[in-house]
Design a protein around this motif. Structure first.
Motif: not given
Ligand code: FES
Length: 81
Positions: A10-17
Motif C-alpha cells: 500500500s505504501g502506507k507508513i505507520f508510526l508505532l509507539e
C-alpha cells in the motif's frame, strides 16, 4: 520511542509507539496490540510462517527488543500490507 512500519503493497507508513514494557513481548503480539493486520494462522507457534516481516523474519519468534537490536533503523517492512 517508536518504530516505523511500512506496508510495501500500500505504501502506507505507520508510526508505532512503544515503551520499555513492550520490549519482552513478541513482535507479533506487539503488532496485534497496535491493531496492525498481520497474517497468522498458527497462533504464534512458528508453524504457518505467515507472520513474516523484512524478508523472512517471523514476528512470533522474536521479541520487540530482539527486533530493535537487529534492525538499527527501527523499521518494519511488511510485503502484503
Ligand atoms: S504466527 Fe505462524 S509462524 Fe508466526
Amino acid at each position: 520511542m517508536q518504530v516505523t512500519l511500512i506496508g510495501m503493497a500500500s505504501g502506507k507508513i505507520f508510526l508505532l509507539e512503544y515503551s520499555i514494557h513492550d520490549l519482552e513481548k513478541t513482535l507479533l503480539n506487539f503488532l496485534v496490540e497496535k491493531e496492525v493486520t498481520i497474517a497468522s494462522s498458527c497462533s504464534g507457534h512458528g508453524i504457518c510462517k505467515k507472520c513474516t516481516i523484512q524478508k523472512d523474519w517471523l514476528t512470533c519468534e522474536m521479541t520487540l527488543k530482539q527486533f530493535l537490536e537487529r534492525q538499527a533503523d527501527r523499521t518494519i517492512y511488511i510485503s502484503y500490507l
